[in-house]
Design a protein around this motif. Structure first.
Motif, PDB file in Angstrom:
ATOM      1  N   GLY A   1       2.121 -15.427   4.101  1.00 57.91           N
ATOM      2  CA  GLY A   1       2.941 -14.297   4.527  1.00 57.91           C
ATOM      3  C   GLY A   1       4.053 -14.078   3.518  1.00 57.91           C
ATOM      4  N   LEU A   2       4.698 -12.923   3.615  1.00 57.03           N
ATOM      5  CA  LEU A   2       5.823 -12.597   2.738  1.00 57.03           C
ATOM      6  C   LEU A   2       6.958 -12.068   3.601  1.00 57.03           C
ATOM      7  CD1 LEU A   2       3.785 -10.711  -0.015  1.00 57.03           C
ATOM      8  CD2 LEU A   2       4.972 -12.903  -0.341  1.00 57.03           C
ATOM      9  N   MET A   3       8.170 -12.479   3.279  1.00 54.11           N
ATOM     10  CA  MET A   3       9.316 -11.976   4.027  1.00 54.11           C
ATOM     11  C   MET A   3      10.384 -11.582   3.019  1.00 54.11           C
ATOM     12  SD  MET A   3      11.028 -13.802   7.311  1.00 54.11           S
ATOM     13  CE  MET A   3      12.174 -14.767   6.389  1.00 54.11           C
ATOM     14  N   ILE A   4      10.929 -10.379   3.179  1.00 55.13           N
ATOM     15  CA  ILE A   4      11.858  -9.838   2.193  1.00 55.13           C
ATOM     16  C   ILE A   4      13.166  -9.504   2.898  1.00 55.13           C
ATOM     17  CG2 ILE A   4      12.182  -7.897   0.595  1.00 55.13           C
ATOM     18  CD1 ILE A   4       8.915  -8.172   0.560  1.00 55.13           C
ATOM     19  N   CYS A   5      14.247 -10.143   2.461  1.00 49.03           N
ATOM     20  CA  CYS A   5      15.506 -10.061   3.207  1.00 49.03           C
ATOM     21  C   CYS A   5      16.635  -9.444   2.397  1.00 49.03           C
ATOM     22  CB  CYS A   5      15.941 -11.455   3.637  1.00 49.03           C
ATOM     23  SG  CYS A   5      14.775 -12.234   4.753  1.00 49.03           S
ATOM     24  N   SER A   6      17.438  -8.646   3.079  1.00 52.95           N
ATOM     25  CA  SER A   6      18.621  -8.047   2.460  1.00 52.95           C
ATOM     26  C   SER A   6      19.722  -9.101   2.352  1.00 52.95           C
ATOM     27  CB  SER A   6      19.127  -6.888   3.317  1.00 52.95           C
ATOM     28  OG  SER A   6      19.735  -7.399   4.490  1.00 52.95           O
ATOM     29  N   PRO A   7      20.720  -8.861   1.491  1.00 48.54           N
ATOM     30  CA  PRO A   7      21.846  -9.792   1.406  1.00 48.54           C
ATOM     31  C   PRO A   7      22.520  -9.972   2.772  1.00 48.54           C
ATOM     32  CG  PRO A   7      21.918  -8.203  -0.403  1.00 48.54           C
ATOM     33  CD  PRO A   7      20.814  -7.760   0.517  1.00 48.54           C
TER      34      PRO A   7
ATOM     35  N   GLY B   1       0.817  -1.211   0.000  1.00 47.54           N
ATOM     36  CA  GLY B   1       0.000   0.000   0.000  1.00 47.54           C
ATOM     37  C   GLY B   1       0.853   1.264   0.000  1.00 47.54           C
ATOM     38  N   VAL B   2       2.010   1.192   0.635  1.00 52.13           N
ATOM     39  CA  VAL B   2       2.844   2.396   0.747  1.00 52.13           C
ATOM     40  C   VAL B   2       4.260   2.137   0.233  1.00 52.13           C
ATOM     41  CG1 VAL B   2       1.518   3.029   2.825  1.00 52.13           C
ATOM     42  CG2 VAL B   2       3.788   2.075   3.081  1.00 52.13           C
ATOM     43  N   VAL B   3       4.938   3.228  -0.097  1.00 52.41           N
ATOM     44  CA  VAL B   3       6.319   3.122  -0.569  1.00 52.41           C
ATOM     45  C   VAL B   3       7.221   2.870   0.637  1.00 52.41           C
ATOM     46  CG1 VAL B   3       8.229   4.411  -1.608  1.00 52.41           C
ATOM     47  CG2 VAL B   3       5.915   4.601  -2.571  1.00 52.41           C
ATOM     48  N   LEU B   4       7.916   1.758   0.619  1.00 47.44           N
ATOM     49  CA  LEU B   4       8.847   1.441   1.704  1.00 47.44           C
ATOM     50  C   LEU B   4      10.262   1.596   1.158  1.00 47.44           C
ATOM     51  CD1 LEU B   4       7.016  -1.795   2.956  1.00 47.44           C
ATOM     52  CD2 LEU B   4       7.008   0.439   4.091  1.00 47.44           C
ATOM     53  N   GLU B   5      11.146   2.127   1.989  1.00 46.24           N
ATOM     54  CA  GLU B   5      12.545   2.269   1.562  1.00 46.24           C
ATOM     55  C   GLU B   5      13.300   1.038   2.047  1.00 46.24           C
ATOM     56  OE1 GLU B   5      13.711   6.222   2.827  1.00 46.24           O
ATOM     57  OE2 GLU B   5      12.298   7.130   1.417  1.00 46.24           O
ATOM     58  N   TRP B   6      13.387   0.082   1.149  1.00 46.15           N
ATOM     59  CA  TRP B   6      13.858  -1.263   1.506  1.00 46.15           C
ATOM     60  C   TRP B   6      15.242  -1.270   2.135  1.00 46.15           C
ATOM     61  CZ3 TRP B   6       9.910  -4.490   1.388  1.00 46.15           C
ATOM     62  CH2 TRP B   6       8.828  -4.169   0.557  1.00 46.15           C
ATOM     63  N   GLU B   7      16.117  -0.359   1.700  1.00 46.55           N
ATOM     64  CA  GLU B   7      17.498  -0.340   2.213  1.00 46.55           C
ATOM     65  C   GLU B   7      17.540  -0.013   3.706  1.00 46.55           C
ATOM     66  OE1 GLU B   7      16.553   1.078  -0.568  1.00 46.55           O
ATOM     67  OE2 GLU B   7      17.844   0.342  -2.185  1.00 46.55           O
ATOM     68  N   ASN B   8      16.441   0.515   4.232  1.00 45.20           N
ATOM     69  CA  ASN B   8      16.410   0.875   5.653  1.00 45.20           C
ATOM     70  C   ASN B   8      16.316  -0.327   6.585  1.00 45.20           C
ATOM     71  OD1 ASN B   8      16.713   3.598   5.407  1.00 45.20           O
ATOM     72  ND2 ASN B   8      14.520   4.043   5.292  1.00 45.20           N
ATOM     73  N   ALA B   9      16.064  -1.515   6.039  1.00 50.94           N
ATOM     74  CA  ALA B   9      15.967  -2.674   6.927  1.00 50.94           C
ATOM     75  C   ALA B   9      16.502  -3.918   6.237  1.00 50.94           C
ATOM     76  CB  ALA B   9      14.533  -2.895   7.369  1.00 50.94           C
ATOM     77  N   ASP B  10      16.736  -4.948   7.063  1.00 43.87           N
ATOM     78  CA  ASP B  10      17.268  -6.205   6.543  1.00 43.87           C
ATOM     79  C   ASP B  10      16.195  -7.259   6.361  1.00 43.87           C
ATOM     80  OD1 ASP B  10      20.121  -5.481   6.531  1.00 43.87           O
ATOM     81  OD2 ASP B  10      19.702  -5.134   8.653  1.00 43.87           O
ATOM     82  N   ILE B  11      15.152  -7.167   7.185  1.00 39.35           N
ATOM     83  CA  ILE B  11      14.054  -8.118   7.018  1.00 39.35           C
ATOM     84  C   ILE B  11      12.728  -7.358   7.129  1.00 39.35           C
ATOM     85  CG2 ILE B  11      12.937 -10.224   7.872  1.00 39.35           C
ATOM     86  CD1 ILE B  11      15.581 -11.173   8.960  1.00 39.35           C
ATOM     87  N   TRP B  12      11.916  -7.489   6.108  1.00 39.11           N
ATOM     88  CA  TRP B  12      10.578  -6.887   6.090  1.00 39.11           C
ATOM     89  C   TRP B  12       9.575  -8.038   6.066  1.00 39.11           C
ATOM     90  CZ3 TRP B  12       9.882  -1.491   5.824  1.00 39.11           C
ATOM     91  CH2 TRP B  12      11.021  -0.732   5.505  1.00 39.11           C
ATOM     92  N   LEU B  13       8.500  -7.904   6.830  1.00 35.33           N
ATOM     93  CA  LEU B  13       7.521  -8.985   6.811  1.00 35.33           C
ATOM     94  C   LEU B  13       6.096  -8.445   6.683  1.00 35.33           C
ATOM     95  CD1 LEU B  13       6.013  -9.446   9.918  1.00 35.33           C
ATOM     96  CD2 LEU B  13       8.432  -9.675  10.446  1.00 35.33           C
ATOM     97  N   ALA B  14       5.237  -9.298   6.109  1.00 31.80           N
ATOM     98  CA  ALA B  14       3.838  -8.905   5.916  1.00 31.80           C
ATOM     99  C   ALA B  14       3.005 -10.155   5.658  1.00 31.80           C
ATOM    100  CB  ALA B  14       3.707  -7.951   4.731  1.00 31.80           C
ATOM    101  N   SER B  15       1.687  -9.982   5.614  1.00 34.16           N
ATOM    102  CA  SER B  15       0.849 -11.074   5.129  1.00 34.16           C
ATOM    103  C   SER B  15      -0.117 -10.514   4.089  1.00 34.16           C
ATOM    104  CB  SER B  15       0.148 -11.813   6.277  1.00 34.16           C
ATOM    105  OG  SER B  15      -0.436 -10.920   7.180  1.00 34.16           O
ATOM    106  N   VAL B  16      -0.694 -11.409   3.280  1.00 33.17           N
ATOM    107  CA  VAL B  16      -1.377 -10.946   2.061  1.00 33.17           C
ATOM    108  C   VAL B  16      -2.825 -10.478   2.251  1.00 33.17           C
ATOM    109  CG1 VAL B  16       0.087 -12.333   0.527  1.00 33.17           C
ATOM    110  CG2 VAL B  16      -2.071 -13.302   1.389  1.00 33.17           C
ATOM    111  N   GLN B  17      -3.400 -10.723   3.461  1.00 36.37           N
ATOM    112  CA  GLN B  17      -4.814 -10.370   3.633  1.00 36.37           C
ATOM    113  C   GLN B  17      -5.029  -8.904   4.009  1.00 36.37           C
ATOM    114  OE1 GLN B  17      -3.049 -12.116   5.748  1.00 36.37           O
ATOM    115  NE2 GLN B  17      -3.632 -11.812   7.866  1.00 36.37           N
ATOM    116  N   LYS B  18      -3.965  -8.094   3.919  1.00 39.19           N
ATOM    117  CA  LYS B  18      -4.131  -6.673   4.236  1.00 39.19           C
ATOM    118  C   LYS B  18      -3.999  -5.866   2.943  1.00 39.19           C
ATOM    119  CE  LYS B  18      -3.678  -7.820   8.908  1.00 39.19           C
ATOM    120  NZ  LYS B  18      -2.994  -7.830  10.174  1.00 39.19           N
ATOM    121  N   CYS B  19      -2.872  -5.172   2.732  1.00 41.23           N
ATOM    122  CA  CYS B  19      -2.793  -4.310   1.547  1.00 41.23           C
ATOM    123  C   CYS B  19      -2.695  -5.047   0.209  1.00 41.23           C
ATOM    124  CB  CYS B  19      -1.634  -3.337   1.686  1.00 41.23           C
ATOM    125  SG  CYS B  19      -1.989  -2.027   2.854  1.00 41.23           S
ATOM    126  N   PHE B  20      -2.431  -6.340   0.226  1.00 45.76           N
ATOM    127  CA  PHE B  20      -2.363  -7.056  -1.047  1.00 45.76           C
ATOM    128  C   PHE B  20      -3.752  -7.475  -1.543  1.00 45.76           C
ATOM    129  CE2 PHE B  20       2.030  -7.441   0.406  1.00 45.76           C
ATOM    130  CZ  PHE B  20       2.739  -7.195  -0.768  1.00 45.76           C
TER     131      PHE B  20
END
Ligand SMILES: *Cc1c(COP(=O)(O)O)cnc(C)c1O
Length: 359
Positions: free
Chosen positions: A205-211, A179-198
């Motif tokens: 659920g979704l988990m997005i990880c930095s190198p 739903g919103v613009v997230l600045e991915w470089e600001n964190a190493d692990i971002w998490l969410a689930s699909v029944q909200k803004c998706f």
């Protein structure tokens, strides 16, 4: 675009599970007809669906190419994955509501080498005044606190990143990602689930990880669990999961991502609706839980009132086909919540405005 087939259905402004995209109906039929739902999750059919879905995620949400996207079963599972994958590290949690608190509680049950600091719902996080533990190896924070309708700005997240360059920063963005613009470089692990803004049915659920997060997970090598990050990473090299995933939801996510615009356009739409809502609140003397406008969420609004006022408003709205979300946690009886999620159309928001105009 396919319209809602069941006109008797209420418009759900519940902040999760919430209204799903109306196109999902057709996508479910397409999934059925395609045969993917009977395919093995190690098959080339699934792997290519998974690969394409991840590349669409990166494209539509502007996720850096070197970040890794994982499918999980829920946001709650992501808390657990982080907890056990970095179990030997000291974990520090900053929170102002029910979800952030719950995350700390679960982390404490795994291993008590964790601590936290709660801040007020009107407060902007002040790094100078936050009593961080001396070794903050894992830093956890909720970007959008669904229980009270507050958010942490990108500016603060950037400050935190600069202060904690060595730490693994983990951000719960369950009710804002998509739903919103997230600045991915600001964190190493971002998490969410699909029944909200998706705007999808619950159950993934979704988990997005930095190198860096991936590198550290491999280095610490905690791999006692089916969902240890190091083990998940191994499988994700071939776009696979350690468990049989929610193939239907991966398919629906794929199709929804194909139809939605870039996240910056989605965010603009939500911000515009928020502006209108804030002026409506001013006109109708409605007050959100937080009295500091700078902390108000773009995607979840929490309006306060007495239990009687809230019951009355909710039942009047129901007669007009509008479903509000109940309060949550300690604000359960003294607030109700309204989702400003992308799957809700402007016309549906129009109905909400006219409801409030007439009360
Ligand atoms: C909804 C929510 C969760 C829990 O999500 P599940 O998919 O039920 O695990 C966690 N954190 C936040 C901020 C939420 O809004």
């Amino acid at each position: 675009m396919i319209q809602n087939q069941n006109t008797k259905q209420m418009i759900s402004f519940y902040p999760g599970p919430s209204k799903i995209y109306p196109q999902v109906r057709e996508f479910m039929l397409e999934a059925y007809d395609s045969g993917i739902l009977s395919s093995n999750h190690r098959s080339t059919e699934f792997i290519s669906l998974s690969e394409e879905t991840i590349s669409l995620m990166k494209e539509k949400l502007n996720i850096p190419q070197d970040y890794t996207v994982f499918y999980t079963s829920s946001a709650t599972e992501c808390w657990e994955i982080i907890g056990q994958s970095f179990i030997s590290l000291n974990s520090f949690h900053i929170y102002n509501g029910a979800f952030g608190k719950k995350w700390l509680d679960y982390r404490n049950r795994l291993n008590p080498n964790s601590s936290g600091h709660s801040f007020g719902i009107d407060e902007i996080i002040n790094l100078e005044k936050t009593p961080f533990s001396t070794t903050t190896e894992v830093l956890c924070l909720t970007q959008n606190e669904t229980s009270n309708g507050t958010q942490v700005s990108n500016t603060i997240l950037t400050e935190i990143r600069q202060k904690f360059q060595e730490s693994i920063i983990c951000i719960d963005a369950t009710s804002s990602m998509g739903g919103v613009v997230l600045e991915w470089e600001n964190a190493d692990i971002w998490l969410a689930s699909v029944q909200k803004c998706f705007g999808l049915p619950a159950g993934m659920g979704l988990m997005i990880c930095s190198p860096k997060a991936i590198k550290k997970a491999i280095k610490f090598g905690h791999n006692q669990h089916y969902n240890s990050l190091s083990f998940m990473t191994e499988k994700m090299q071939d776009f696979q999961t350690t468990i049989t995933p929610n193939v239907l939801n991966v398919f629906l996510l794929n199709r929804v991502l194909k139809t939605i615009p870039n996240i910056s356009e989605i965010h603009q739409k939500l911000k515009a609706r928020k502006e209108v809502f804030l002026s409506l609140c001013e006109e109708k003397k409605l007050f959100q839980l937080s009295e500091n406008e700078a902390t108000l969420s773009d995607t979840v609004f929490a309006i306060k009132g007495t239990p009687e006022e809230i019951e009355k408003l909710k039942s009047e709205a129901k007669k007009k086909g509008i479903l509000f979300g109940n309060g949550y946690g300690k604000w359960k009886n003294t607030s109700f919540r309204i989702a400003n999620f992308p799957a809700l159309e402007n016309a549906e928001w129009g109905k909400l405005y006219s409801f409030f105009k007439n009360v």
